[in-house]
Enzyme design. Structure first.
Site, mmCIF file in Angstrom:
data_model
loop_
_atom_site.group_PDB
_atom_site.id
_atom_site.type_symbol
_atom_site.label_atom_id
_atom_site.label_comp_id
_atom_site.label_asym_id
_atom_site.label_seq_id
_atom_site.Cartn_x
_atom_site.Cartn_y
_atom_site.Cartn_z
ATOM 1 N N GLU A 33 69.673 141.802 20.671
ATOM 2 C CA GLU A 33 71.090 141.620 20.432
ATOM 3 C C GLU A 33 71.502 142.714 19.447
ATOM 4 O OE1 GLU A 33 72.219 137.747 18.964
ATOM 5 O OE2 GLU A 33 74.297 138.386 18.755
ATOM 6 N N ARG A 257 56.113 134.508 17.449
ATOM 7 C CA ARG A 257 56.748 135.660 16.832
ATOM 8 C C ARG A 257 55.886 136.162 15.692
ATOM 9 N NH1 ARG A 257 62.000 134.683 16.598
ATOM 10 N NH2 ARG A 257 62.527 136.099 14.939
ATOM 11 N N LYS A 267 67.203 139.265 11.084
ATOM 12 C CA LYS A 267 68.244 140.289 10.957
ATOM 13 C C LYS A 267 69.361 139.815 10.037
ATOM 14 C CE LYS A 267 68.366 140.920 15.464
ATOM 15 N NZ LYS A 267 68.840 141.297 16.793
#
Ligand code: ATP
Ligand code: MG
Length: 558
Positions: A33, A257, A267
């Site tokens: 994204e 992850r 982020k």
């Protein structure tokens, strides 16, 4: 990619799929994204997705998951492309979820026609209320009974901008009693009258992530859609859309992850560090971003090696940042040009020095650029009457096993001569200002006939032509191993001393340093030029120390 390890679970699936003929070629995707810069966690996903298509002769698309216009920016799109390229990967196609807005709209229309979706006028609070809880079933409201015609009309009006943000949404009609909360009539579309970085003001309704992601995979014929564990519960919905729309069956697989000790990997939080000026920007060398690591001097090879070494798992854990640093050190050791830089100098006067041939106070010596790499060539250093060595390489009253310089002791100066300390000169305050030494001309490195034996070798620079440089030394950005999992605000754990700027005196060849080069300052660490460096004011970043001093600190504490 190295092949001397066993297959990971995704490779096993792919090999089965290829053998069974389920697919003749695999296609993966990396779907960021564009709402921030990529970090080392993304690098792991990139290495995995691109690595698989390289290994199995498939394709990997870069797809920007740009369905949320309020947080996305072109700057992020550009940085993401730069970072993937720098890591060494080439995407087969560059796609944007926003390219599919029309198609996704049609998909929603299809679901409405089939009676699988409806327009709901409830407020966000009402929807949350009706949704139930994991232990309590949800309830459907009266809007779910709207006719297909009415839904089609309202949806089209939503698109035309007739309603304001929050007035209406489109929901899938699935199961308000499902044990999977995501299946309780999830939202497909919401109204958002915001400018989009690519589609500008064309749309005022935007698809939700779940409605965009799987369908985008399907449109692109992605065979193996790999994501992180938090999407396990989304898989049911992912498959439901594909089944009801009767489109290409992409399949989702989940892996753990990457979490790295002493840093954060979100982020949103990294953006806070940037906005609130805890760091100088996304590419601050202390950031776990790819651009920060690049600026700090990490190499793509070392990051790829790290991702390969940690492998992929189905359970979350925290990887020791020391492993990443180990990979960086290992690669830099092979490629870094060796240079001598003295940080806290003490002057050495070679009292018996006089260059016979040049009748000068110095001479040129040849030395290797990199003892690990014969192709790295040689460079010249200047040895002469006045030199600088590190203050802590001298001890007036040496301890028993001290093999560096002390009164009456001999050491070798790297790539030069053996010297002996004869006299200490002190200033009025009693501080050592100079060391008077003699050197042994026949002890020259490479042609030593002196027969002398010394135990210590020191780095040094000529005093007259040493180049002053600024060196930025970085430490962990956070004081605790897991800053984000603690109860408190992650910013409380910021290490206030994560940046130290020190002065160094470098051998003259440092003036030719290029930003593409990597250096080892002997006995100190690995360094590279910073982007703020100029010819007048050379600035180096310490990429990583030579040894893991952190591990030692921890041991000492215990
Ligand atoms: P963040 O939580 O940092 O904002 P994200 O998951 O929202 O990350 P995306 O841009 O959606 O960021 O991520 C793109 C891809 O990278 C996704 O497939 C995602 O699963 C993967 N990814 C993100 N963070 C990690 C991580 N720490 N380890 C492995 N893969 C990751
Ligand atoms: Mg995401």
């Amino acid at each position: 990619m190295s092949t001397d390890r066993s297959l990971n679970f995704i490779e096993e699936i792919i090999e089965k799929d290829l053998q069974s003929g389920a697919y003749s070629q695999i296609c993966t995707r990396f779907p960021p994204e564009p709402n921030g810069y990529l970090h080392i966690g993304h690098a792991k996903s990139i290495c995995l997705n691109f690595g698989l298509s390289l290994k199995y002769g498939g394709k990997t698309n870069l797809r920007f998951d740009d369905t949320n216009p309020t947080t996305e920016e072109v700057e992020y799109v550009e940085s993401i492309k730069e970072d993937i390229g720098w890591l060494g990967f080439k995407w087969s196609n560059e796609f944007y979820a926003s390219d599919y807005f029309e198609k996704l709209y049609e998909f929603a229309v299809i679901l409405i026609r089939k009676g699988f979706a409806y327009v709901d006028d409830s407020s966000a609070d009402e929807i949350a209320e009706q949704k139930g809880t994991p232990t309590k079933s949800g309830v459907r409201n009266k809007y779910a009974d709207r006719t297909v015609e009415e839904n089609l009309k309202l949806f089209s009006e939503m698109r035309e901008g007739k309603y304001n943000d929050g007035e209406k949404i489109v929901r899938a009609k699935i199961d308000m009693e499902s044990s999977n909360m995501l299946m309780r009539d999830p939202i497909l579309y919401r109204i958002k009258k915001s400018h989009h970085h690519r589609t500008a003001n064309k749309w005022c309704i935007y698809p939700m992530y779940d409605f965009a992601h799987g369908q985008s995979d399907s449109i692109e014929n992605i065979t193996h859609s790999i994501c992180t564990l938090e999407f396990i519960s989304h898989r049911e919905l992912y498959n439901w859309f594909i089944e009801k729309l009767e489109i290409f069956q992409s399949k989702q697989y989940e892996f753990a992850r990457l979490n790295l000790s002493f840093t954060i990997m979100s982020k949103r939080k990294l953006l806070q560090l940037v906005n609130e000026k805890y760091v100088t920007g996304w590419d601050d060398p202390r950031m776990p971003t790819i651009s920060g690591m690049r600026r700090r001097g990490y190499t793509p090879e070392s990051i790829r090696d790290f991702c390969e070494k940690i492998g992929i798992a189905k359970r979350e854990n925290i990887i020791d940042v020391g492993l990443l640093e180990f990979c960086v050190r290992e690669h830099l050791n092979k490629i870094a040009l060796r240079r001598m830089v003295v940080f806290d100098p003490i002057k050495v006067v070679i009292t018996n020095y006089q260059n016979k041939t040049l009748n000068e106070n110095f001479e040129y010596l040849n030395t290797e650029n990199n003892n690990e790499d014969p192709n790295a060539g040689m460079r010249k250093i200047t040895f002469g009457k006045e030199l600088l060595i590190e203050r802590n390489d001298f001890m007036e009253f040496p301890t028993k096993k001290y093999f560096r310089l002390s009164p009456g002791q001999m050491v070798r100066l790297k790539s030069a001569y053996i010297i002996k300390c004869d006299e200490i000169i002190k200033d009025e305050l009693g501080n050592i200002s100079e060391l008077h030494c003699t050197y042994f001309p026949e002890s020259k490195s490479g042609s030593d006939t002196s027969g002398l034996h010394v135990k210590g070798t020191l780095h040094w620079v000529g005093a007259s032509n040493a180049v002053e440089v600024e060196v930025r030394e970085y430490d962990r950005l956070f004081n605790v191993e897991d800053p984000s999992r603690e109860e408190r605000d992650f910013k409380e754990f910021i290490n206030a001393n994560s940046l130290k700027s020190v002065k160094g005196f470098a051998e003259p060849s440092i003036k030719n340093a290029l930003s593409s080069e990597r250096f080892q300052f002997l006995r100190k660490g690995f360094y590279c030029l910073d982007k703020e460096s100029t010819t007048e004011n050379l600035i180096f970043n310490r990429t990583v120390t030579l040894k893991d001093s952190w591990a030692k600190e921890i041991k000492k504490d215990k």
